[in-house]
Design an enzyme around this catalytic site. Structure first.
Site, mmCIF file in Angstrom:
data_model
loop_
_atom_site.group_PDB
_atom_site.id
_atom_site.type_symbol
_atom_site.label_atom_id
_atom_site.label_comp_id
_atom_site.label_asym_id
_atom_site.label_seq_id
_atom_site.Cartn_x
_atom_site.Cartn_y
_atom_site.Cartn_z
ATOM 1 N N LEU A 90 13.873 14.273 -14.979
ATOM 2 C CA LEU A 90 12.490 14.243 -16.161
ATOM 3 C C LEU A 90 11.222 14.124 -15.786
ATOM 4 O O LEU A 90 10.172 14.058 -16.236
ATOM 5 C CB LEU A 90 13.142 14.062 -17.353
ATOM 6 C CG LEU A 90 14.194 14.538 -17.740
ATOM 7 C CD1 LEU A 90 14.855 13.035 -19.254
ATOM 8 C CD2 LEU A 90 14.185 15.793 -18.391
ATOM 9 N N HIS A 109 17.296 25.132 -16.006
ATOM 10 C CA HIS A 109 15.206 24.733 -17.323
ATOM 11 C C HIS A 109 16.820 25.465 -18.805
ATOM 12 O O HIS A 109 16.718 26.447 -18.539
ATOM 13 C CB HIS A 109 14.587 25.737 -17.518
ATOM 14 C CG HIS A 109 12.885 25.032 -18.601
ATOM 15 N ND1 HIS A 109 13.226 23.192 -19.473
ATOM 16 C CD2 HIS A 109 13.178 25.595 -19.891
ATOM 17 C CE1 HIS A 109 12.544 23.943 -20.195
ATOM 18 N NE2 HIS A 109 12.494 25.322 -20.633
HETATM 19 C C1 GRF Z 1 20.200 19.495 -18.491
HETATM 20 O O1 GRF Z 1 19.780 19.964 -20.323
HETATM 21 C C2 GRF Z 1 19.502 20.913 -18.479
HETATM 22 O O2 GRF Z 1 18.454 22.137 -19.013
HETATM 23 C C3 GRF Z 1 18.102 19.544 -18.402
HETATM 24 O O3 GRF Z 1 18.651 18.631 -18.772
HETATM 25 C C4 GRF Z 1 20.170 18.731 -18.428
HETATM 26 C C5 GRF Z 1 20.622 17.608 -17.505
HETATM 27 O O4 GRF Z 1 21.803 17.757 -17.707
HETATM 28 N N1 GRF Z 1 17.720 20.542 -17.057
HETATM 29 P P1 GRF Z 1 23.110 17.006 -16.833
HETATM 30 O O5 GRF Z 1 22.255 15.526 -16.398
HETATM 31 O O6 GRF Z 1 22.507 18.258 -15.127
HETATM 32 O O7 GRF Z 1 23.504 16.700 -17.302
#
Ligand code: GRF
Length: 208
Positions: A90, A109
């Site tokens: 993030l 995404h």
């Molecule tokens: C997912 O919703 C993805 O789209 C976004 O962040 C979230 C990550 O989920 N990039 P995870 O940590 O892989 O379960």
């Protein structure tokens, strides 16, 4: 065999999908380092369970965003990483990081870019915006990372229908399943050297 570096911030289900598909032989690659900017990210546990070097690197331990990214570059370069995968990471990457790994960083995404992406569009916010807008379909996108936010050349996309009684949670679950599928496919294609890029246009090359 290509070496993969994965950046995470959360639960790591996308990371787990890659781990599982390396273990079952579908992806011809090896994750050599997992880095999280958050100590409590369960994805670190997933990495350790799979015997992969998994590090929590605290951005607050560095004097600036740029220095934090320079350290990340060193960690990945020291391990000769070929491809960086952002799996629920993030934080924004610095221009130096993008330059160092140009066209070798992919991100997943949870929408059909260019819809519902860019600053502020992450996690549940994406699905809430899709529902608020009244969309009939949504989906997920895997793209190369460039200097913008979710603006890099698109590699793969896959859509899902938005049901009448959809909730943010039910939609997030539906899209996450798609994310796992197309992220694994994109990493597999990259490891098999079947992705070619010219400007903004990505071509998937046929199997030999
Ligand atoms: C997912 O919703 C993805 O789209 C976004 O962040 C979230 C990550 O989920 N990039 P995870 O940590 O892989 O379960």
């Amino acid at each position: 065999m290509l070496k993969l570096g994965v950046l995470i911030s959360g639960g790591g289900t996308n990371l787990q999908a890659i781990i599982d598909n390396i273990e079952n032989g579908n992806i011809n690659g090896k994750i050599v380092l997992i880095v999280s900017n958050r100590k409590e990210a369960y994805g670190l546990e997933r990495g350790k369970k799979a015997g992969i070097e998994s590090l929590y690197i605290n951005p607050k331990d560095f004097n600036s965003h740029q220095e934090y990214n320079l350290h990340l570059i060193k960690e990945f370069k020291d391990r000769n990483v070929d491809l960086i995968v952002l799996a629920g990471y993030l934080k924004i990457l610095s221009p130096e990081f993008i330059k160092e790994f140009k066209n070798r960083i992919i991100n997943i995404h949870p929408s059909l870019i260019p819809s519902f992406c860019g600053d502020g569009f992450y996690g549940e916010r994406v699905h809430k915006a899709v529902l608020d807008y009244g969309c009939k379909i949504t989906g997920a996108t895997v793209h190369f990372v460039d200097e913008g936010t979710d603006t890099g050349p698109i590699i793969l996309q896959k859509c899902v229908e938005v049901a009448e009684d959809e909730t943010v949670q039910s939609l997030q679950k539906k899209v996450l399943e798609i994310e796992h599928k197309i992220l694994v496919e994109a990493v597999k294609l990259f490891c098999d050297k079947r992705i070619s890029i010219k400007g903004r246009h990505v071509k998937i090359l046929k199997e030999d």
